[in-house]
Design a protein around this motif. Sequence first.
Motif, short mmCIF file in Angstrom:
data_model
loop_
_atom_site.label_atom_id
_atom_site.label_comp_id
_atom_site.label_asym_id
_atom_site.label_seq_id
_atom_site.Cartn_x
_atom_site.Cartn_y
_atom_site.Cartn_z
N ARG A 32 0.83 -1.21 0.00
CA ARG A 32 0.00 0.00 0.00
C ARG A 32 0.86 1.26 0.00
N LEU A 33 1.95 1.25 0.77
CA LEU A 33 2.85 2.40 0.80
C LEU A 33 3.51 2.62 -0.56
N ALA A 34 3.89 1.51 -1.20
CA ALA A 34 4.50 1.61 -2.54
C ALA A 34 3.49 2.17 -3.54
N LEU A 35 2.22 1.75 -3.40
CA LEU A 35 1.17 2.27 -4.28
C LEU A 35 0.99 3.77 -4.09
N LEU A 36 0.91 4.20 -2.84
CA LEU A 36 0.77 5.63 -2.55
C LEU A 36 1.93 6.43 -3.15
N ALA A 37 3.13 5.90 -2.98
CA ALA A 37 4.30 6.61 -3.51
C ALA A 37 4.27 6.70 -5.02
N GLU A 38 3.85 5.62 -5.69
CA GLU A 38 3.81 5.62 -7.15
C GLU A 38 2.75 6.57 -7.68
N VAL A 39 1.55 6.52 -7.09
CA VAL A 39 0.49 7.43 -7.53
C VAL A 39 0.90 8.88 -7.31
N ASN A 40 1.46 9.16 -6.16
CA ASN A 40 1.88 10.53 -5.84
C ASN A 40 2.94 11.01 -6.82
N ALA A 41 3.91 10.14 -7.14
CA ALA A 41 4.96 10.53 -8.09
C ALA A 41 4.38 10.81 -9.47
N ARG A 42 3.44 9.95 -9.91
CA ARG A 42 2.82 10.17 -11.23
C ARG A 42 2.10 11.51 -11.29
N ASN A 149 -19.78 -5.59 -3.49
CA ASN A 149 -19.63 -4.46 -2.57
C ASN A 149 -18.99 -3.28 -3.28
N GLY A 150 -19.43 -2.08 -2.93
CA GLY A 150 -18.89 -0.89 -3.57
C GLY A 150 -18.53 0.19 -2.56
N LEU A 151 -17.56 0.98 -2.91
CA LEU A 151 -17.15 2.12 -2.11
C LEU A 151 -16.92 3.30 -3.05
N VAL A 152 -17.61 4.40 -2.81
CA VAL A 152 -17.47 5.60 -3.64
C VAL A 152 -16.88 6.71 -2.78
N LEU A 153 -15.74 7.25 -3.24
CA LEU A 153 -15.01 8.27 -2.49
C LEU A 153 -14.97 9.57 -3.28
N PRO A 154 -15.11 10.70 -2.60
CA PRO A 154 -15.05 11.98 -3.33
C PRO A 154 -13.62 12.33 -3.75
N ILE A 155 -13.49 12.85 -4.94
CA ILE A 155 -12.23 13.46 -5.40
C ILE A 155 -12.44 14.96 -5.25
N ALA A 156 -11.92 15.51 -4.17
CA ALA A 156 -12.24 16.89 -3.80
C ALA A 156 -11.04 17.81 -3.95
N GLY A 157 -11.30 19.02 -4.46
CA GLY A 157 -10.30 20.06 -4.49
C GLY A 157 -10.36 20.88 -3.22
N ARG A 158 -9.83 22.08 -3.28
CA ARG A 158 -9.78 22.92 -2.09
C ARG A 158 -11.16 23.42 -1.66
N ASP A 159 -12.03 23.66 -2.63
CA ASP A 159 -13.32 24.24 -2.29
C ASP A 159 -14.48 23.61 -3.05
N ARG A 160 -14.24 22.49 -3.69
CA ARG A 160 -15.32 21.87 -4.46
C ARG A 160 -15.00 20.40 -4.72
N VAL A 161 -16.06 19.62 -5.01
CA VAL A 161 -15.90 18.23 -5.41
C VAL A 161 -15.67 18.20 -6.91
N LEU A 162 -14.62 17.49 -7.34
CA LEU A 162 -14.24 17.46 -8.74
C LEU A 162 -14.58 16.13 -9.41
N ALA A 181 -8.73 3.29 3.68
CA ALA A 181 -7.94 4.47 4.04
C ALA A 181 -6.96 4.82 2.94
N THR A 182 -6.35 3.80 2.33
CA THR A 182 -5.41 4.04 1.24
C THR A 182 -6.13 4.64 0.03
N ALA A 183 -7.30 4.10 -0.30
CA ALA A 183 -8.08 4.62 -1.43
C ALA A 183 -8.50 6.06 -1.17
N ALA A 184 -8.90 6.37 0.07
CA ALA A 184 -9.30 7.74 0.40
C ALA A 184 -8.13 8.70 0.26
N ASP A 185 -6.95 8.26 0.66
CA ASP A 185 -5.75 9.09 0.52
C ASP A 185 -5.46 9.37 -0.95
#
Length: 467
Positions: A32-42, A149-162, A181-185
Motif C-alpha cells: 500500500r505504501l508503494a502504491l501511494l508513492a507511485e500514484v503521488n509521483a505520477r 460491494n462498492g465504495l465511492v469516495l469523493p475526489i475533492a479540491g480545495r473548495d469543491r468536489v471534482l 484508508a489508502t483509497a481515500a488518501d
Amino acid sequence: MCWPTPDGLSLYFADINDRKVAAGKAAQLSSRLALLAEVNARLLEAVDVRAAIEEVPGMLVPLLADGCVITLLQADGRPRAVAAWHADPDQRAALDAHTAVPLEVMPAASPVARVLATGVALRTSVDEVHDMLPVEDTRNLLHSLDATNGLVLPIAGRDRVLGALSLFTGTGRSPSADDEATAADIASRMGVALDSARLARAQAQIAEGFQRNLLTAPPEPDHAHIVVRYVPAGESARVGGDWYDAFLQRDGATVLVIGDVVGHDVEAAASMAELRSLLRGIAASSGGSPAEVLTSLDTCLELLQVGTMATAAVARLEQTPEQRAAGLTRLSWSNAGHPPPLVLHPGGELTFLAAQRADLLLGVLPGTRRTEHEVTLERDTTVLLYTDGLIERRTSDLDEGLDRLRSAVGELGGLPLDELCDGIIDRLVDGRPDDDVALVAVRLHRQDRPRPPEAGPRHLPTAVNRA
C-alpha cells in the motif's frame, strides 16, 4: 522438528501462524505504501494531470479492489466516467460498456451522484445500484461484473468536489479498513492535483492574456513588411518576461525592439510591461538612435528605482532620399546582452549582427556606454529579432541553437514572411517551449513597385513625417 534420543524419538512443535499473519500484514502495508508513492509521483511529475489520473485505476486494481472507475465533472458540470479497470481481463469489456452509460440519466439518489453532491464517502451494494438503472441491459451488465460491494469516495479540491473514485469487489472479498484508508488518501491526492492544475491554467491564461494585450500589432510603413509572433512557455509559471515591439518615430524611421526580462513569472510580465512602455515612450518622444534609447532607458531604471534586469536589442530602419532612389536602407542597432539579430540577404547569405564585444544587460550598471553599429541593406533583405526561447535548449548550447536557426532560415527564406516565421517556430519549437518565444521580422520590399499584397495596406500615424 524431530530427532532420535536414547529414550526414543523426540518431537518439537511451534505455532507460526502469528508470524505468518504478521508477515502478511507487513507485506500488505509495504504494497500500500508503494502504491501511494507511485500514484503521488505520477501526479506530481505529470504534465497532463487528467491523463495521469486516467492511469490510476490500473494501479489500484487488484491491490485495493477487483474493479475501479474514476468519474470527473466536466466543464459544463456533467459527470463522465473517464477511466476504468478490472482485475479480470474477461470482465473489462463489460466494465467499459457499463461505464459508457450516461451518468446524467441516473437518479440523484444514486451513490455516485450523492457523493458528487455531498463530498461524503459512501458504501453501497450491487442491489442498491441495480434498482436505479433505467434499462434492463445495463442491469445485466452490472450483474455480469460480480460487483458485490462498492465504495465511492469523493475526489475533492480545495473548495469543491471534482469527481468520484468508485471501487468494487466481488463475492468473497471485502475491502479492509486499511484498503479504504489508502483509497481515500489517493482520492484526496487526485483532487489536490486536479485543483492545482486548474489554478495553474487560470494563472497562465491571465498572464498570457495580459502579455498578449501588451504586445501590439506592428505598423505598416511604406518600405517594409513587419511580422510578429509570440509563443508562451509550456509551463504556466514561466509566462512573463519576453516582449517585442515595432513602431515609427516622428521622422518616419521604423524601430524594432526585442527584449527579455530576467525571470519567468507574473512579476517578470509586470516588469516587462514597465520596460516596454518606458522604451517606446523614450524612442517615440526623443527620436533617438538605438544606443541613445538604451542609454536613456538605463537612466530611467536607476532614477525610478526599477529593480529589474533585462536583455534588449533595438534596431532602426531609415533612408535618405538618395538611398531610397538606390533601393537601400540603413539599419542601425544596439544590443544590451541579447542574442544577435539575423539578416537574410537577397542572395541567400546569412549574417548575425554581432559585435566583437557584447554590451551589458539593462539595469546592471547605470551609466553604461552603449555602442551602436550600422549596416546598409538592399531591397528584399529580411531581418529577424528573437528571444532566447527560440534557440536555447536544455540539451544543447547557444552556438548549436544559433546554427539551428541559421539552417531553418536558410531553407525557408524564400517563403512569404508570415510563412517564414511560422516555419521557423515549427522547426525550432517542439510543441510548447521551455521558455517564452518572441519574434519580430521585417522584410524590405522594393519601392519602385506597388506594395506587395502580403505586406498589407500602408498605414502611418498622423504624427509621422510622410515625406
